[in-house]
Design a protein around this motif. Structure first.
Motif, PDB file in Angstrom:
ATOM      1  N   LEU A 218     -10.514  40.138   3.771  1.00 56.15           N
ATOM      2  CA  LEU A 218      -9.334  39.208   4.592  1.00 56.15           C
ATOM      3  C   LEU A 218      -8.726  40.187   5.609  1.00 56.15           C
ATOM      4  CD1 LEU A 218      -8.066  36.783   4.384  1.00 56.15           C
ATOM      5  CD2 LEU A 218      -6.244  37.998   2.714  1.00 56.15           C
ATOM      6  N   THR A 219      -8.632  39.478   6.789  1.00 57.29           N
ATOM      7  CA  THR A 219      -8.103  40.265   8.015  1.00 57.29           C
ATOM      8  C   THR A 219      -6.863  39.800   8.306  1.00 57.29           C
ATOM      9  OG1 THR A 219      -8.936  39.073   9.703  1.00 57.29           O
ATOM     10  CG2 THR A 219     -10.295  40.624   8.984  1.00 57.29           C
ATOM     11  N   LEU A 220      -6.275  38.387   7.876  1.00 52.89           N
ATOM     12  CA  LEU A 220      -5.210  37.966   8.341  1.00 52.89           C
ATOM     13  C   LEU A 220      -4.820  37.725   9.732  1.00 52.89           C
ATOM     14  CD1 LEU A 220      -2.413  39.639   5.772  1.00 52.89           C
ATOM     15  CD2 LEU A 220      -3.637  37.532   5.675  1.00 52.89           C
ATOM     16  N   GLY A 221      -5.920  37.723  10.314  1.00 52.62           N
ATOM     17  CA  GLY A 221      -5.988  37.370  11.872  1.00 52.62           C
ATOM     18  C   GLY A 221      -5.923  38.775  12.529  1.00 52.62           C
ATOM     19  N   PHE A 222      -5.892  39.907  11.907  1.00 51.78           N
ATOM     20  CA  PHE A 222      -5.813  41.317  12.719  1.00 51.78           C
ATOM     21  C   PHE A 222      -7.117  41.983  13.084  1.00 51.78           C
ATOM     22  CE2 PHE A 222      -1.740  41.312   9.887  1.00 51.78           C
ATOM     23  CZ  PHE A 222      -0.934  41.279  11.135  1.00 51.78           C
ATOM     24  N   PRO A 223      -7.235  42.621  14.154  1.00 53.10           N
ATOM     25  CA  PRO A 223      -8.239  43.382  14.279  1.00 53.10           C
ATOM     26  C   PRO A 223      -8.722  44.324  13.146  1.00 53.10           C
ATOM     27  CG  PRO A 223      -6.999  43.410  16.149  1.00 53.10           C
ATOM     28  CD  PRO A 223      -6.466  42.890  15.140  1.00 53.10           C
ATOM     29  N   GLU A 224     -10.039  44.447  12.914  1.00 47.43           N
ATOM     30  CA  GLU A 224     -10.604  45.205  11.560  1.00 47.43           C
ATOM     31  C   GLU A 224      -9.742  46.570  11.572  1.00 47.43           C
ATOM     32  OE1 GLU A 224     -12.003  45.995   8.023  1.00 47.43           O
ATOM     33  OE2 GLU A 224     -11.838  44.091   9.153  1.00 47.43           O
TER      34      GLU A 224
ATOM     35  N   ALA B 183      -8.443  24.532   8.469  1.00 49.54           N
ATOM     36  CA  ALA B 183      -7.469  24.475   9.652  1.00 49.54           C
ATOM     37  C   ALA B 183      -7.860  25.763  10.554  1.00 49.54           C
ATOM     38  CB  ALA B 183      -6.052  24.759   9.009  1.00 49.54           C
ATOM     39  N   ASP B 184      -7.716  25.477  11.687  1.00 44.33           N
ATOM     40  CA  ASP B 184      -7.903  26.544  12.735  1.00 44.33           C
ATOM     41  C   ASP B 184      -7.072  27.727  12.900  1.00 44.33           C
ATOM     42  OD1 ASP B 184      -6.255  25.381  14.256  1.00 44.33           O
ATOM     43  OD2 ASP B 184      -7.578  24.873  15.867  1.00 44.33           O
ATOM     44  N   ARG B 185      -5.887  27.556  12.144  1.00 45.53           N
ATOM     45  CA  ARG B 185      -4.965  28.715  12.199  1.00 45.53           C
ATOM     46  C   ARG B 185      -4.847  29.213  10.715  1.00 45.53           C
ATOM     47  NH1 ARG B 185      -2.209  29.551  16.770  1.00 45.53           N
ATOM     48  NH2 ARG B 185      -0.602  30.877  15.418  1.00 45.53           N
ATOM     49  N   ASP B 186      -5.798  29.083   9.990  1.00 44.41           N
ATOM     50  CA  ASP B 186      -5.636  29.406   8.541  1.00 44.41           C
ATOM     51  C   ASP B 186      -6.033  30.844   8.695  1.00 44.41           C
ATOM     52  OD1 ASP B 186      -5.739  29.989   5.722  1.00 44.41           O
ATOM     53  OD2 ASP B 186      -7.001  28.282   5.408  1.00 44.41           O
ATOM     54  N   ARG B 187      -4.954  31.880   8.238  1.00 41.12           N
ATOM     55  CA  ARG B 187      -4.977  33.235   8.043  1.00 41.12           C
ATOM     56  C   ARG B 187      -5.664  33.680   6.617  1.00 41.12           C
ATOM     57  NH1 ARG B 187      -2.182  36.202  11.983  1.00 41.12           N
ATOM     58  NH2 ARG B 187      -0.791  34.734  13.385  1.00 41.12           N
TER      59      ARG B 187
ATOM     60  N   THR C  70      -7.910  31.813   4.394  1.00 38.63           N
ATOM     61  CA  THR C  70      -8.973  31.302   4.318  1.00 38.63           C
ATOM     62  C   THR C  70      -9.631  30.725   5.625  1.00 38.63           C
ATOM     63  OG1 THR C  70      -8.482  29.035   3.451  1.00 38.63           O
ATOM     64  CG2 THR C  70      -9.156  31.080   2.042  1.00 38.63           C
ATOM     65  N   PRO C  71      -9.875  31.711   6.366  1.00 38.32           N
ATOM     66  CA  PRO C  71     -10.386  31.380   7.706  1.00 38.32           C
ATOM     67  C   PRO C  71     -11.529  30.237   7.939  1.00 38.32           C
ATOM     68  CG  PRO C  71     -10.097  33.714   7.655  1.00 38.32           C
ATOM     69  CD  PRO C  71     -10.048  32.974   6.240  1.00 38.32           C
ATOM     70  N   LEU C  72     -11.401  29.706   9.294  1.00 46.29           N
ATOM     71  CA  LEU C  72     -12.302  28.820   9.541  1.00 46.29           C
ATOM     72  C   LEU C  72     -13.950  28.863   9.166  1.00 46.29           C
ATOM     73  CD1 LEU C  72     -13.045  25.844  10.582  1.00 46.29           C
ATOM     74  CD2 LEU C  72     -12.911  26.624  12.808  1.00 46.29           C
ATOM     75  N   THR C  73     -14.158  30.167   9.380  1.00 47.23           N
ATOM     76  CA  THR C  73     -15.510  30.654   9.046  1.00 47.23           C
ATOM     77  C   THR C  73     -16.100  30.360   7.562  1.00 47.23           C
ATOM     78  OG1 THR C  73     -14.759  32.909   8.715  1.00 47.23           O
ATOM     79  CG2 THR C  73     -15.767  32.364  10.722  1.00 47.23           C
TER      80      THR C  73
ATOM     81  N   ALA D   3     -22.394  17.948   2.745  1.00 42.82           N
ATOM     82  CA  ALA D   3     -21.175  18.027   2.651  1.00 42.82           C
ATOM     83  C   ALA D   3     -20.579  17.824   4.030  1.00 42.82           C
ATOM     84  CB  ALA D   3     -20.656  19.444   2.488  1.00 42.82           C
ATOM     85  N   ARG D   4     -19.482  17.085   4.496  1.00 39.59           N
ATOM     86  CA  ARG D   4     -18.853  16.913   5.819  1.00 39.59           C
ATOM     87  C   ARG D   4     -17.673  17.788   5.898  1.00 39.59           C
ATOM     88  NH1 ARG D   4     -19.921  11.210   4.053  1.00 39.59           N
ATOM     89  NH2 ARG D   4     -17.901  11.424   3.106  1.00 39.59           N
ATOM     90  N   LEU D   5     -17.762  18.386   7.253  1.00 35.03           N
ATOM     91  CA  LEU D   5     -16.633  19.450   7.412  1.00 35.03           C
ATOM     92  C   LEU D   5     -15.572  18.760   8.407  1.00 35.03           C
ATOM     93  CD1 LEU D   5     -15.385  22.181   7.603  1.00 35.03           C
ATOM     94  CD2 LEU D   5     -17.038  22.887   9.194  1.00 35.03           C
ATOM     95  N   THR D   6     -14.344  18.721   7.965  1.00 32.67           N
ATOM     96  CA  THR D   6     -13.386  18.336   8.921  1.00 32.67           C
ATOM     97  C   THR D   6     -12.402  19.683   9.197  1.00 32.67           C
ATOM     98  OG1 THR D   6     -13.185  16.216   7.914  1.00 32.67           O
ATOM     99  CG2 THR D   6     -11.232  16.674   9.329  1.00 32.67           C
ATOM    100  N   VAL D   7     -12.098  19.994  10.676  1.00 34.53           N
ATOM    101  CA  VAL D   7     -11.358  20.879  10.942  1.00 34.53           C
ATOM    102  C   VAL D   7      -9.956  20.172  11.531  1.00 34.53           C
ATOM    103  CG1 VAL D   7     -10.962  22.942  12.466  1.00 34.53           C
ATOM    104  CG2 VAL D   7     -13.263  22.117  11.575  1.00 34.53           C
ATOM    105  N   VAL D   8      -8.938  20.658  11.065  1.00 30.15           N
ATOM    106  CA  VAL D   8      -7.311  20.330  11.511  1.00 30.15           C
ATOM    107  C   VAL D   8      -6.932  21.208  12.623  1.00 30.15           C
ATOM    108  CG1 VAL D   8      -5.216  19.463  10.870  1.00 30.15           C
ATOM    109  CG2 VAL D   8      -7.347  19.221   9.188  1.00 30.15           C
ATOM    110  N   PRO D   9      -6.757  20.956  13.705  1.00 30.51           N
ATOM    111  CA  PRO D   9      -6.183  21.765  14.912  1.00 30.51           C
ATOM    112  C   PRO D   9      -4.839  21.919  14.612  1.00 30.51           C
ATOM    113  CG  PRO D   9      -6.455  19.664  15.644  1.00 30.51           C
ATOM    114  CD  PRO D   9      -6.949  19.553  14.357  1.00 30.51           C
ATOM    115  N   GLY D  10      -4.492  23.373  15.038  1.00 28.59           N
ATOM    116  CA  GLY D  10      -3.033  23.820  15.118  1.00 28.59           C
ATOM    117  C   GLY D  10      -2.250  23.872  13.766  1.00 28.59           C
ATOM    118  N   ALA D  11      -3.190  23.821  12.615  1.00 25.93           N
ATOM    119  CA  ALA D  11      -2.634  23.993  11.326  1.00 25.93           C
ATOM    120  C   ALA D  11      -2.865  24.901  10.751  1.00 25.93           C
ATOM    121  CB  ALA D  11      -2.973  22.709  10.315  1.00 25.93           C
ATOM    122  N   GLY D  12      -2.313  25.836   9.265  1.00 23.00           N
ATOM    123  CA  GLY D  12      -2.509  26.886   8.734  1.00 23.00           C
ATOM    124  C   GLY D  12      -3.235  26.418   7.180  1.00 23.00           C
TER     125      GLY D  12
END
Length: 340
Positions: free
Chosen positions: A174-180, A280-284, A286-289, A301-310
């Protein structure tokens, strides 16, 4: 006189799992909602209310072509994971996380136990299908554990699965959105903090009891970690209240299990049911990847991405999650009618 809305399911080791029921008891489809780490069934409140009331929820623009469930056709069960909410820890609390991470983290509850708890809920409260399972974060991992333990349930009793803000494994990176370069010391600090809480949970409880849930700072911190920038403040405050109520022993106890969680080999079994993966594209956390890997590994499986959410999609964008649940419920009801 006992309230028929509340149930106690006894798990394999004696843990008492608290379950709350909404909707018609004789509805043809049952939705079972499994919450995430440090939360409770309260985190699914919006979905339970929307699914069990007479009017279907409104659909967000990105989820159009979602077939709503017919009114009165849904029974909803939301339960507290062991050690959370009104559920007890159980005798297997210190069974150990197992696998390669056991030596690193030591004993504690496991995701496999959560899979067996979910199986007990299904066995005792949903004797016949169809059922739709929804898991948020750690709740999604519980569903994956169930698929590993009892794969024949999927496509049989379990007609549909919704996985939101969850992962099949590799959360220890997990990176929490930080650089490695920054993420590595952050991870080390987090592990140290959790070990400290685990060593003295009573002291941690006392400190956390004094923490505010609705101040500007408390809301800002939770917004950054768990929500999107435009998330409604009441949802963030409610989330803070739920987390604050989680015992420190549970908070620290499940952390090792999350870090060593790896159910990627079990994902194929889920494909026997209809599966929606939501991210969600702002999930720190469990990121989108992670969602993309799930959608690729689960057949159909179908994938739905919710923009702007966490990370807290069920609370931040409840209509989006409910709309996809409605689609799964409608499909499950149609399958049952065709099989009759």
């Amino acid at each position: 006189m006992a309230d028929p809305r509340f149930h106690t399911v006894v798990a394999f080791d004696g843990a008492e799992i608290h379950v709350e029921e909404d909707g018609a008891p004789d509805a043809p489809v049952t939705v079972v909602l499994a919450h995430g780490w440090t939360l409770s069934g309260r985190a699914w409140r919006a979905q339970a209310e929307a699914l069990s009331r007479s009017e279907p929820s409104a659909e967000p623009a990105f989820a159009r072509n979602t077939a709503p469930a017919a009114s009165g056709e849904v029974r909803v069960l939301r339960y507290d994971q062991r050690g959370h909410g009104f559920s007890t820890q159980g005798g297997a609390w210190h069974e150990g996380v197992g696998g390669a991470g056991a030596a690193r983290f030591g004993p504690g509850p496991s995701i496999d136990q959560l899979g067996r708890d979910l199986a007990a809920v299904l066995d005792q409260l949903v004797p016949a299908g169809p059922a739709v399972l929804a898991g948020h974060s750690m709740g999604g991992m519980a569903i994956m554990a169930l698929a590993q333990q009892r794969p024949r349930l999927f496509g049989g009793k379990v007609a549909g699965v919704l996985l939101t803000n969850t992962s099949g494994g590799a959360l220890d990176r997990l990176t929490l959105g930080f650089p490695e370069l920054l993420a590595k010391p952050v991870r080390a600090s987090l592990v140290k903090t959790m070990r400290g809480i685990a060593a003295k949970p009573g002291r941690a409880d006392a400190v956390r009891a004094r923490q505010a849930t609705g101040t500007r700072l408390a809301v800002a911190q939770t917004r950054w970690l768990l929500f999107g920038r435009r998330a409604p403040r009441p949802a963030i405050v409610e989330c803070n209240e739920i987390i604050k109520a989680c015992p420190s022993a549970t908070l620290a106890g499940f952390f090792p299990a999350l870090m060593v969680h790896d159910k990627r080999a079990a994902l194929t079994a889920l494909g026997a049911a209809e599966v929606e993966v939501v991210a969600a594209d702002r999930d720190r956390l469990t990121p989108l990847t992670h969602a993309r890997r799930l959608a690729e590994a689960i057949p159909g499986a179908r994938l739905t991405v919710v923009p702007g959410a966490g990370h807290m999609l069920p609370m931040e964008r409840p209509q989006a999650v409910t709309a996809l649940l409605n689609r799964l419920v409608a499909a499950a009801a149609a399958r049952a009618e065709n099989a009759a």
